[in-house]
Design a protein around this motif. Structure first.
Motif, PDB file in Angstrom:
ATOM      1  N   LEU A   1     125.315  52.679  48.862  1.00 30.04           N
ATOM      2  CA  LEU A   1     124.532  53.203  47.752  1.00 30.04           C
ATOM      3  C   LEU A   1     124.979  52.557  46.443  1.00 30.04           C
ATOM      4  CD1 LEU A   1     122.474  55.126  46.501  1.00 30.04           C
ATOM      5  CD2 LEU A   1     124.246  56.900  46.481  1.00 30.04           C
ATOM      6  N   LYS A   2     126.290  52.414  46.271  1.00 31.88           N
ATOM      7  CA  LYS A   2     126.793  51.808  45.034  1.00 31.88           C
ATOM      8  C   LYS A   2     126.328  50.361  44.909  1.00 31.88           C
ATOM      9  CE  LYS A   2     131.009  51.143  42.331  1.00 31.88           C
ATOM     10  NZ  LYS A   2     130.622  49.786  41.898  1.00 31.88           N
ATOM     11  N   ALA A   3     126.310  49.643  46.041  1.00 33.79           N
ATOM     12  CA  ALA A   3     125.867  48.256  46.010  1.00 33.79           C
ATOM     13  C   ALA A   3     124.405  48.168  45.591  1.00 33.79           C
ATOM     14  CB  ALA A   3     126.068  47.614  47.384  1.00 33.79           C
ATOM     15  N   ALA A   4     123.588  49.057  46.134  1.00 35.64           N
ATOM     16  CA  ALA A   4     122.167  49.067  45.779  1.00 35.64           C
ATOM     17  C   ALA A   4     121.977  49.455  44.317  1.00 35.64           C
ATOM     18  CB  ALA A   4     121.412  50.040  46.686  1.00 35.64           C
ATOM     19  N   LEU A   5     122.787  50.384  43.861  1.00 37.39           N
ATOM     20  CA  LEU A   5     122.702  50.806  42.459  1.00 37.39           C
ATOM     21  C   LEU A   5     123.109  49.678  41.522  1.00 37.39           C
ATOM     22  CD1 LEU A   5     122.200  53.067  40.434  1.00 37.39           C
ATOM     23  CD2 LEU A   5     124.573  53.790  40.746  1.00 37.39           C
ATOM     24  N   ASP A   6     124.162  48.953  41.882  1.00 29.20           N
ATOM     25  CA  ASP A   6     124.604  47.831  41.048  1.00 29.20           C
ATOM     26  C   ASP A   6     123.533  46.742  40.994  1.00 29.20           C
ATOM     27  OD1 ASP A   6     126.985  49.107  40.587  1.00 29.20           O
ATOM     28  OD2 ASP A   6     128.099  48.011  42.128  1.00 29.20           O
ATOM     29  N   ALA A   7     122.927  46.483  42.158  1.00 29.63           N
ATOM     30  CA  ALA A   7     121.885  45.450  42.216  1.00 29.63           C
ATOM     31  C   ALA A   7     120.679  45.846  41.383  1.00 29.63           C
ATOM     32  CB  ALA A   7     121.476  45.210  43.660  1.00 29.63           C
ATOM     33  N   ALA A   8     120.315  47.118  41.475  1.00 24.83           N
ATOM     34  CA  ALA A   8     119.170  47.599  40.699  1.00 24.83           C
ATOM     35  C   ALA A   8     119.467  47.560  39.204  1.00 24.83           C
ATOM     36  CB  ALA A   8     118.822  49.020  41.133  1.00 24.83           C
ATOM     37  N   THR A   9     120.708  47.853  38.838  1.00 23.93           N
ATOM     38  CA  THR A   9     121.103  47.829  37.431  1.00 23.93           C
ATOM     39  C   THR A   9     121.011  46.418  36.852  1.00 23.93           C
ATOM     40  OG1 THR A   9     122.605  49.698  37.762  1.00 23.93           O
ATOM     41  CG2 THR A   9     122.959  48.333  35.802  1.00 23.93           C
ATOM     42  N   ILE A  10     121.413  45.430  37.647  1.00 25.30           N
ATOM     43  CA  ILE A  10     121.340  44.031  37.201  1.00 25.30           C
ATOM     44  C   ILE A  10     119.889  43.644  36.920  1.00 25.30           C
ATOM     45  CG2 ILE A  10     121.654  41.644  37.927  1.00 25.30           C
ATOM     46  CD1 ILE A  10     124.135  42.550  39.465  1.00 25.30           C
ATOM     47  N   VAL A  11     119.006  44.026  37.853  1.00 22.51           N
ATOM     48  CA  VAL A  11     117.591  43.701  37.673  1.00 22.51           C
ATOM     49  C   VAL A  11     117.032  44.436  36.462  1.00 22.51           C
ATOM     50  CG1 VAL A  11     115.284  43.883  38.701  1.00 22.51           C
ATOM     51  CG2 VAL A  11     117.249  43.220  40.112  1.00 22.51           C
ATOM     52  N   TYR A  12     117.440  45.680  36.312  1.00 28.16           N
ATOM     53  CA  TYR A  12     116.950  46.494  35.186  1.00 28.16           C
ATOM     54  C   TYR A  12     117.357  45.900  33.838  1.00 28.16           C
ATOM     55  CZ  TYR A  12     116.343  50.528  32.113  1.00 28.16           C
ATOM     56  OH  TYR A  12     115.980  51.355  31.083  1.00 28.16           O
ATOM     57  N   ASN A  13     118.566  45.359  33.779  1.00 32.01           N
ATOM     58  CA  ASN A  13     119.079  44.789  32.516  1.00 32.01           C
ATOM     59  C   ASN A  13     118.649  43.346  32.292  1.00 32.01           C
ATOM     60  OD1 ASN A  13     120.452  47.152  31.821  1.00 32.01           O
ATOM     61  ND2 ASN A  13     122.295  46.555  32.983  1.00 32.01           N
ATOM     62  N   ASP A  14     118.013  42.782  33.277  1.00 30.24           N
ATOM     63  CA  ASP A  14     117.562  41.388  33.182  1.00 30.24           C
ATOM     64  C   ASP A  14     116.178  41.354  32.547  1.00 30.24           C
ATOM     65  OD1 ASP A  14     116.984  38.743  33.391  1.00 30.24           O
ATOM     66  OD2 ASP A  14     117.157  38.644  35.583  1.00 30.24           O
ATOM     67  N   SER A  15     116.128  40.905  31.331  1.00 25.03           N
ATOM     68  CA  SER A  15     114.840  40.869  30.624  1.00 25.03           C
ATOM     69  C   SER A  15     113.889  39.841  31.219  1.00 25.03           C
ATOM     70  CB  SER A  15     115.072  40.564  29.134  1.00 25.03           C
ATOM     71  OG  SER A  15     115.726  39.302  28.979  1.00 25.03           O
ATOM     72  N   LEU A  16     114.436  38.935  32.023  1.00 21.32           N
ATOM     73  CA  LEU A  16     113.595  37.894  32.628  1.00 21.32           C
ATOM     74  C   LEU A  16     113.174  38.253  34.052  1.00 21.32           C
ATOM     75  CD1 LEU A  16     115.544  34.718  31.430  1.00 21.32           C
ATOM     76  CD2 LEU A  16     113.518  35.797  30.389  1.00 21.32           C
ATOM     77  N   ALA A  17     113.582  39.420  34.517  1.00 22.65           N
ATOM     78  CA  ALA A  17     113.224  39.814  35.878  1.00 22.65           C
ATOM     79  C   ALA A  17     111.723  39.996  35.999  1.00 22.65           C
ATOM     80  CB  ALA A  17     113.930  41.110  36.243  1.00 22.65           C
ATOM     81  N   THR A  18     111.169  39.515  37.097  1.00 26.36           N
ATOM     82  CA  THR A  18     109.731  39.616  37.324  1.00 26.36           C
ATOM     83  C   THR A  18     109.375  41.012  37.834  1.00 26.36           C
ATOM     84  OG1 THR A  18     109.898  38.896  39.625  1.00 26.36           O
ATOM     85  CG2 THR A  18     109.682  37.188  37.921  1.00 26.36           C
ATOM     86  N   PRO A  19     108.120  41.393  37.741  1.00 23.76           N
ATOM     87  CA  PRO A  19     107.687  42.694  38.274  1.00 23.76           C
ATOM     88  C   PRO A  19     107.990  42.818  39.776  1.00 23.76           C
ATOM     89  CG  PRO A  19     106.040  41.833  36.786  1.00 23.76           C
ATOM     90  CD  PRO A  19     107.032  40.737  36.980  1.00 23.76           C
TER      91      PRO A  19
END
Length: 206
Positions: A1-19
């Motif tokens: 769960l922590k790994a998934a949360l960390d991965a989601a956080t990275i995407v969330y903070n990435d302003s260049l992440a695609t939809p």
């Protein structure tokens, strides 16, 4: 769960992440949350089963207690494994619940057999009755079952029934009182199916 949360956080903070990346990260996080909840539920169910088994076992001196204690120890090992899967936890829960069910059945059957042994011993008395040797033998076999290892509830039930049969035979052989007789009145036709209603019965208290 922590790994998934960390991965989601990275995407969330990435302003260049695609939809598409955001949707994928969300799906993975939701999947991880569901898996975590299921795992915690499995652990709780196993703990509940262990606690119920410990309570049922009591002071650990009853008949069949060694087998239940072994089942508790096995379940506890699974519970203490922080890397156990839902499948492993569910199997352990089913096993401990079945062990409790078996223990209850064995204890009930054992207590019933002990009661029958006491009744048979009282019936035997000084051993002077007709068929006393047979009843004594049945009592001995029943006691062997209560002292045996790896005895199932069916074994105990069979021993109980055998002892009750021996008690019944002993009671029949040592019957007391006047034996009832039925005398059909002379006017009743031979072969009549209602002869009992036109008969005289003696030897039975009113």
């Amino acid at each position: 769960l922590k790994a998934a949360l960390d991965a989601a956080t990275i995407v969330y903070n990435d302003s260049l992440a695609t939809p598409e990346e955001q949707v994928a990260a969300t799906a993975l996080l939701n999947k991880a949350i569901t898996a975590y909840k299921n795992l915690q539920t499995a652990y709780r169910n196993l703990k509940k089963g262990i606690d119920a088994a410990v309570k049922q076992l009591g002071d650990n001196t009853g008949y069949g207690s060694a087998e239940l204690q072994a089942a508790i120890d096995k379940a506890q090992q699974v519970y203490n494994n922080t890397e156990a899967t839902v499948e492993v936890l569910d199997v352990a829960t089913a096993e401990i619940n079945e062990a409790v069910k078996t223990y209850k059945a064995v204890v009930a059957a054992y207590n019933n057999l002990q009661k029958s042994i006491e009744e048979a011993t009282a019936l035997l008395g000084d051993g002077s009755g007709i068929g006393a040797a047979e009843l004594q033998e049945a009592i001995g076999k029943a006691r062997q079952v209560t002292e045996g290892a790896n005895v199932t509830s069916d074994d105990i039930k069979n021993a109980t029934q055998a002892l009750k049969d021996a008690m019944f035979a002993y009671n029949v052989a040592n019957g007391s009182g006047v034996v009832p007789t039925v005398v059909t009145n002379d006017y009743v036709a031979r072969g009549s199916t209602v002869a009992l209603g036109r008969s005289t019965i003696s030897g039975v208290s009113s």
